[in-house]
Design a protein around this motif. Structure first.
Motif, PDB file in Angstrom:
ATOM      1  N   SER A  90       4.665 -14.393  -1.891  1.00 15.42           N
ATOM      2  CA  SER A  90       5.226 -13.295  -1.024  1.00 15.42           C
ATOM      3  C   SER A  90       5.584 -11.924  -1.841  1.00 15.42           C
ATOM      4  N   ALA A  91       5.284 -10.863  -1.120  1.00 13.77           N
ATOM      5  CA  ALA A  91       5.754  -9.702  -1.865  1.00 13.77           C
ATOM      6  C   ALA A  91       6.409  -8.502  -0.877  1.00 13.77           C
ATOM      7  N   SER A  92       7.503  -7.839  -1.277  1.00 12.09           N
ATOM      8  CA  SER A  92       8.233  -7.031  -0.523  1.00 12.09           C
ATOM      9  C   SER A  92       8.597  -5.777  -1.403  1.00 12.09           C
ATOM     10  N   VAL A  93       8.765  -4.833  -0.435  1.00 10.96           N
ATOM     11  CA  VAL A  93       9.173  -3.467  -1.384  1.00 10.96           C
ATOM     12  C   VAL A  93      10.650  -3.033  -0.665  1.00 10.96           C
ATOM     13  N   VAL A  94      11.496  -2.734  -1.608  1.00  6.19           N
ATOM     14  CA  VAL A  94      12.840  -2.361  -1.163  1.00  6.19           C
ATOM     15  C   VAL A  94      13.073  -0.945  -1.642  1.00  6.19           C
ATOM     16  N   SER A  95      13.664   0.031  -0.729  1.00  4.94           N
ATOM     17  CA  SER A  95      13.704   1.312  -1.137  1.00  4.94           C
ATOM     18  C   SER A  95      15.175   1.581  -1.062  1.00  4.94           C
ATOM     19  N   ARG A  96      15.805   2.362  -2.131  1.00  2.92           N
ATOM     20  CA  ARG A  96      17.176   2.775  -2.064  1.00  2.92           C
ATOM     21  C   ARG A  96      17.349   4.291  -2.269  1.00  2.92           C
ATOM     22  N   HIS A  97      17.971   5.209  -1.416  1.00  2.00           N
ATOM     23  CA  HIS A  97      18.220   6.336  -1.887  1.00  2.00           C
ATOM     24  C   HIS A  97      19.580   6.549  -1.841  1.00  2.00           C
ATOM     25  N   GLU A  98      20.628   5.793  -2.364  1.00  2.00           N
ATOM     26  CA  GLU A  98      21.915   6.110  -2.566  1.00  2.00           C
ATOM     27  C   GLU A  98      22.631   7.381  -2.996  1.00  2.00           C
ATOM     28  N   THR A  99      21.827   7.605  -4.171  1.00  2.58           N
ATOM     29  CA  THR A  99      22.557   8.801  -5.025  1.00  2.58           C
ATOM     30  C   THR A  99      21.561   9.969  -4.559  1.00  2.58           C
TER      31      THR A  99
ATOM     32  N   LYS B 121      -5.125  -0.595  -4.705  1.00  6.11           N
ATOM     33  CA  LYS B 121      -6.024  -1.060  -6.159  1.00  6.11           C
ATOM     34  C   LYS B 121      -5.141  -0.428  -7.193  1.00  6.11           C
ATOM     35  N   LEU B 122      -4.438   0.327  -7.142  1.00  9.05           N
ATOM     36  CA  LEU B 122      -3.654   0.985  -8.113  1.00  9.05           C
ATOM     37  C   LEU B 122      -2.391   0.147  -8.406  1.00  9.05           C
ATOM     38  N   LEU B 123      -1.908  -0.564  -7.474  1.00  7.24           N
ATOM     39  CA  LEU B 123      -0.769  -1.485  -7.655  1.00  7.24           C
ATOM     40  C   LEU B 123      -1.458  -2.882  -8.171  1.00  7.24           C
ATOM     41  N   ASP B 124      -2.436  -3.253  -7.934  1.00  8.23           N
ATOM     42  CA  ASP B 124      -2.799  -4.694  -8.074  1.00  8.23           C
ATOM     43  C   ASP B 124      -2.827  -5.178  -9.390  1.00  8.23           C
ATOM     44  N   PRO B 125      -3.284  -4.331 -10.286  1.00 11.30           N
ATOM     45  CA  PRO B 125      -3.283  -4.755 -11.931  1.00 11.30           C
ATOM     46  C   PRO B 125      -1.699  -5.290 -12.220  1.00 11.30           C
ATOM     47  N   PHE B 126      -0.862  -4.782 -11.636  1.00  5.46           N
ATOM     48  CA  PHE B 126       0.507  -5.401 -11.923  1.00  5.46           C
ATOM     49  C   PHE B 126       1.128  -6.367 -11.302  1.00  5.46           C
ATOM     50  N   MET B 127       0.500  -7.055 -10.341  1.00 10.73           N
ATOM     51  CA  MET B 127       0.885  -7.956  -9.447  1.00 10.73           C
ATOM     52  C   MET B 127       0.566  -9.255  -9.826  1.00 10.73           C
ATOM     53  N   PRO B 128       1.602 -10.022 -10.174  1.00  9.50           N
ATOM     54  CA  PRO B 128       1.618 -11.579 -10.349  1.00  9.50           C
ATOM     55  C   PRO B 128       0.950 -12.441  -9.401  1.00  9.50           C
ATOM     56  N   ALA B 129       0.614 -13.669  -9.937  1.00  6.74           N
ATOM     57  CA  ALA B 129       0.569 -14.653  -8.501  1.00  6.74           C
ATOM     58  C   ALA B 129       1.888 -15.104  -7.954  1.00  6.74           C
ATOM     59  N   GLY B 130       1.698 -15.409  -6.675  1.00  5.13           N
ATOM     60  CA  GLY B 130       2.921 -15.659  -5.924  1.00  5.13           C
ATOM     61  C   GLY B 130       2.736 -15.934  -4.502  1.00  5.13           C
TER      62      GLY B 130
ATOM     63  N   CYS C 122      12.863   2.491  -5.544  1.00  7.70           N
ATOM     64  CA  CYS C 122      12.222   1.487  -4.791  1.00  7.70           C
ATOM     65  C   CYS C 122      11.882   0.525  -5.917  1.00  7.70           C
ATOM     66  N   ARG C 123      11.828  -0.672  -5.291  1.00 14.41           N
ATOM     67  CA  ARG C 123      11.360  -1.877  -6.368  1.00 14.41           C
ATOM     68  C   ARG C 123      10.572  -2.860  -5.588  1.00 14.41           C
ATOM     69  N   ILE C 124       9.396  -3.302  -6.162  1.00 14.72           N
ATOM     70  CA  ILE C 124       8.399  -4.294  -5.738  1.00 14.72           C
ATOM     71  C   ILE C 124       8.923  -5.749  -6.050  1.00 14.72           C
ATOM     72  N   TYR C 125       9.140  -6.791  -5.129  1.00 14.24           N
ATOM     73  CA  TYR C 125       9.369  -8.032  -5.522  1.00 14.24           C
ATOM     74  C   TYR C 125       8.338  -8.962  -5.309  1.00 14.24           C
ATOM     75  N   VAL C 126       8.088  -9.992  -5.984  1.00 18.44           N
ATOM     76  CA  VAL C 126       6.904 -11.203  -5.697  1.00 18.44           C
ATOM     77  C   VAL C 126       7.915 -12.401  -5.685  1.00 18.44           C
ATOM     78  N   ASP C 127       8.002 -13.120  -4.625  1.00 18.81           N
ATOM     79  CA  ASP C 127       8.618 -14.135  -4.651  1.00 18.81           C
ATOM     80  C   ASP C 127      10.160 -13.944  -5.191  1.00 18.81           C
TER      81      ASP C 127
ATOM     82  N   SER D 258       0.677  -1.175   0.043  1.00 24.51           N
ATOM     83  CA  SER D 258       0.064   0.039  -0.044  1.00 24.51           C
ATOM     84  C   SER D 258       0.783   1.179   0.043  1.00 24.51           C
ATOM     85  N   SER D 259       2.093   1.045  -0.402  1.00 23.65           N
ATOM     86  CA  SER D 259       3.074   2.383  -0.520  1.00 23.65           C
ATOM     87  C   SER D 259       4.132   2.008  -1.601  1.00 23.65           C
ATOM     88  N   LEU D 260       4.636   3.017  -1.978  1.00 26.29           N
ATOM     89  CA  LEU D 260       5.383   2.937  -3.211  1.00 26.29           C
ATOM     90  C   LEU D 260       6.582   3.964  -2.915  1.00 26.29           C
TER      91      LEU D 260
END
Length: 162
Positions: A43-52, A32-41, A58-63, A22-24
């Motif tokens: 587990s899901a995780s969000v990883v944020s990076r602010h190195e530069t 509901k705005l992210l749901d259309p892109f989410m495949p079967a799986g 940030c990236r969303i991962y499924v499995d 529910s965040s990006l």
């Protein structure tokens, strides 16, 4: 009776046993705005990076497979939306669909937005947002809605002013 049972089972099984984020990149985004892109799986995780400085990503991962990547970046103030779309990593072509208000370019696999910051980062820069579908389900109409929401949330964020 047997046909109803089979249809009911097929409709209730989406193959997705995780909750859609529910965040990006730290911005609250309706699931509901992210749901259309989410495949079967499983587990899901969000990883944020602010190195530069000037780039937040940030990236969303499924499995453990990347599905979607979002970023906001300070670019030259004179850079146009089409110029920003020319970056090869965005999955957007400068000739893709552009919204009537001229703030967004999008395709079924990528989108670029011109963020209107209340307080721009510097006098010579402006913020652009981008979303790239890398392993998720491509969907142009849904991507237009997501880039709009994400860009609007960025307009009032700390990334717009620092």
């Amino acid at each position: 009776m047997m046909i109803l049972a089979i249809v009911g089972t097929a409709c209730s099984t989406s193959g997705k046993s995780y909750e859609t984020p529910s965040s990006l990149c730290g911005k609250s985004i309706p699931s509901k705005l992210l749901d259309p892109f989410m495949p079967a799986g499983k587990s899901a995780s969000v990883v944020s990076r602010h190195e530069t400085e000037g780039i937040r990503r940030c990236r969303i991962y499924v499995d453990n497979k990347e599905v979607l990547s979002a970023s906001s970046e300070w670019l030259r103030k004179d850079m146009s939306l089409r110029d920003a779309a020319r970056s090869t990593f965005n999955n957007v072509d400068p000739d893709d669909k552009i919204t009537k208000d001229g703030k967004y370019i999008y395709s079924k696999t990528g989108a670029i937005g011109a963020v209107v910051c209340e307080t721009p980062p510097t006098s010579s820069e402006r913020v652009f947002s981008s979303i790239r579908i890398s392993g998720g389900k491509p969907n142009a109409e849904a991507l237009e809605g997501l880039i709009r929401e994400y860009s609007e949330k960025l307009a009032n964020s700390d990334h717009c002013s620092s």
